[in-house]
Design an enzyme around this catalytic site. Structure first.
Site, short mmCIF file in Angstrom:
data_model
loop_
_atom_site.label_atom_id
_atom_site.label_comp_id
_atom_site.label_asym_id
_atom_site.label_seq_id
_atom_site.Cartn_x
_atom_site.Cartn_y
_atom_site.Cartn_z
N CYS A 145 3.07 4.59 -0.23
CA CYS A 145 3.84 3.97 -1.60
C CYS A 145 3.86 2.64 -1.51
O CYS A 145 2.84 1.89 -2.06
CB CYS A 145 5.09 4.63 -2.05
SG CYS A 145 5.15 6.53 -2.23
N ARG A 146 4.87 1.98 -1.01
CA ARG A 146 5.15 0.50 -1.08
C ARG A 146 4.17 -0.33 -0.43
O ARG A 146 3.65 -1.19 -0.86
CB ARG A 146 6.53 0.36 -0.67
CG ARG A 146 7.71 0.97 -1.50
CD ARG A 146 9.17 0.96 -1.04
NE ARG A 146 9.15 2.00 -0.12
CZ ARG A 146 10.14 1.98 0.91
NH1 ARG A 146 11.15 1.34 0.69
NH2 ARG A 146 9.88 2.69 1.93
N SER A 147 4.03 0.09 0.82
CA SER A 147 3.13 -0.99 1.53
C SER A 147 1.39 -0.82 1.01
O SER A 147 0.99 -1.91 1.02
CB SER A 147 3.25 -0.80 3.15
OG SER A 147 2.98 0.46 3.49
N CYS B 256 6.17 -0.28 5.28
CA CYS B 256 7.11 0.71 4.69
C CYS B 256 7.24 1.84 5.61
O CYS B 256 7.12 1.74 6.81
CB CYS B 256 6.84 0.90 3.06
SG CYS B 256 5.16 2.11 3.09
N ASP C 19 12.53 2.77 -2.31
CA ASP C 19 11.65 3.86 -2.07
C ASP C 19 11.63 4.62 -3.36
O ASP C 19 12.36 5.28 -3.79
CB ASP C 19 12.29 4.56 -0.94
CG ASP C 19 11.22 5.74 -0.23
OD1 ASP C 19 10.30 5.80 -1.05
OD2 ASP C 19 11.42 6.08 0.74
N ASN D 109 3.88 4.48 4.41
CA ASN D 109 2.49 3.95 4.24
C ASN D 109 1.83 4.53 3.28
O ASN D 109 0.45 4.64 3.21
CB ASN D 109 2.04 3.68 5.68
CG ASN D 109 0.64 2.83 5.50
OD1 ASN D 109 -0.52 3.02 6.08
ND2 ASN D 109 0.60 1.85 4.68
P1 4NP Z 1 6.79 4.51 1.32
O1 4NP Z 1 7.51 5.95 0.40
O2 4NP Z 1 7.57 4.39 2.34
O3 4NP Z 1 6.93 3.67 0.17
O4 4NP Z 1 5.37 4.83 1.85
C1 4NP Z 1 7.64 7.02 1.14
C2 4NP Z 1 6.66 8.16 1.29
C3 4NP Z 1 6.93 9.26 2.05
C4 4NP Z 1 8.13 9.51 2.61
C5 4NP Z 1 9.07 8.64 2.65
C6 4NP Z 1 8.87 7.37 1.93
N1 4NP Z 1 8.48 10.59 3.40
O5 4NP Z 1 9.54 10.88 3.69
O6 4NP Z 1 7.49 11.48 3.44
#
Ligand code: 4NP
Length: 158
Positions: free
Chosen positions: A13-15, A8, A125, A11
Site C-alpha cells: 500500500c504505502r511504500s 512500509c 496504514d 510493501n
Molecule cells: P502497507 O499496508 O504497510 O502500507 O503495505 C499493509 C499491508 C498489509 C498488511 C499490513 C499493512 N498486512 O498485515 O498484511
C-alpha cells in the site's frame, strides 16, 4: 546515483504508492538517470505480490501506474545500497533500526520529515480502512515527495 528506498509494513500500500509518486516526479524532472528508487516492506507476507488493488486504483486516478511493482522484504544490505531509507511510520522505522548495520542507522528516517507543513509524522496504514485512507496516503506521499526531491537536489547539486 542517489538511491532512495521507501519502506512500509506490507510493501503493498504505502511504500509502493510512494515509489510510484516519487518516480513520476523524478521522471518529470528528467532526473531518472541520477536517482534510483525502490520500495520494500519490513514484513514478509506480501513478497512477490502486486500492490493492493485499492491502492492501484487510487493511484491510477492520479495518473500513477503501480501495476508493475512487486513486494519484497527490506534487509540489512539495503542500508549499504540506499542513501535514504524512508519509513512510513514509527513501527517501520523501529523495524529498520532493528536490522541496521552499525554506523548506518541514520540513513533510516520518517518520510514525512520531508512534509513539515502536513503536521503529521506518520503515513497511516490504510489496509483495514475505507477508500478515504488511500486518498490520504496519496496526499501525504505527494507532499513529502516534493520535499524529498527538493532536498536531494540541494544536497547532491542536481
Ligand atoms: P502497507 O499496508 O504497510 O502500507 O503495505 C499493509 C499491508 C498489509 C498488511 C499490513 C499493512 N498486512 O498485515 O498484511
Amino acid at each position: 546515483m542517489v538511491r532512495v528506498l521507501f519502506v512500509c509494513l506490507g510493501n503493498i500500500c504505502r511504500s509502493p504508492a510512494a515509489e510510484g509518486v516519487f518516480t513520476d516526479l523524478v521522471l518529470k524532472a528528467g532526473l531518472e538517470e541520477r536517482i534510483h528508487i525502490d520500495s520494500a516492506g519490513t514484513g514478509d507476507w506480501h513478497v512477490g505480490h502486486a500492490p493492493d488493488p485499492r491502492m492501484i486504483e487510487a493511484a491510477a486516478v492520479r495518473g500513477i501506474d503501480l501495476n508493475p511493482l512487486r513486494g519484497r522484504q527490506v534487509n540489512a544490505q539495503d542500508f549499504h545500497d540506499f542513501h535514504y531509507l524512508l519509513a512510513m511510520d514509527k513501527r517501520n522505522l523501529s523495524g529498520l533500526h532493528a536490522i541496521a548495520p552499525q554506523g548506518l542507522e541514520s540513513r533510516a528516517q520518517l518520510f514525512l520529515n520531508f512534509a513539515p507543513k502536513a503536521h503529521i509524522e506518520e503515513v497511516p496504514d490504510p489496509y483495514y480502512g475505507g477508500p478515504d485512507g488511500f486518498e490520504h496516503v496519496l496526499d501525504l506521499v505527494e507532499a513529502a515527495s516534493i520535499g524529498l526531491l527538493n532536498q536531494i537536489r540541494t544536497e547532491h547539486g542536481l
